[in-house]
Design a protein around this motif. Sequence first.
Motif: not given
Length: 251
Positions: A118-128, A144-155
């Motif tokens: 979901e984080a990768i898709e959010y940041m439009r990185l799925t294809d790469i 990519a770094f923002i996607a990592m933060v999103i994947a952490q799932g924090t409030e």
Amino acid sequence: MLKIRNVCKAYGDKKVLDDVSLNIHKGKITSFVGPNGAGKSTMLSIIARLMEKQSGEIFIEDKLIEDYGKNELSKKISILKQSNNINIRLTIRELVSFGRFPYSKGRLNKQDNKYIDEAIEYMRLTDIQDKYLDELSGGQRQRAFIAMVIAQGTEYIFLDEPLNNLDMSNSVQMMKVLRKLCDELNKIIVIVMHDINFASCYSDYVVAFKDGKLLKNGTTDEIINQNTLREIYQMDFDVQNINGRKISIYY
């Protein structure tokens, strides 16, 4: 809610933060603005417990931040600093998976992979997503770094100048994603921001720092005006209302 009370930080005789108190509201984007060296990034680091304060208190949901265990806190808050230096060769997906470490301890399960996808898709990185970081443009790396933060799932999500290295299109997309995280998932997002117009268009609250002090704190509409911006930056602004948004002209 995140509450900051009378926080001070100094290096020798130089006060970097001087008796700062404010509240950060749930489900909102709060932008920290102000001149270079005003204390914005230091405040962010102290909130995230990456840096020690001299005095004052910080509460997350009425609990002192010092009373959170390290792993407990990493499930509550995530932060992305300006400088992100990684010495090992990683793909985008491998980097984003680091966001799940507080939960998985390196053993990813189905739920972890769902957050990563979901984080990768959010940041439009799925294809790469299988590309290595050293093969990416600066903007792709930042996403990519923002996607990592999103994947952490924090409030709580803290971002220190997240629009660095992004062109206009990617900057807009980034802010739309952050706005969506607030509006749909009730995230609390705090951003150190230099671009006044991005702060105006996407923030709910703006906190202005100057010389280590909290100079102004209020809604975007209260802060983005000619007199307040002149006080913060010591220069003239022409603030115009364009399609319901306050745009500052300062060139």
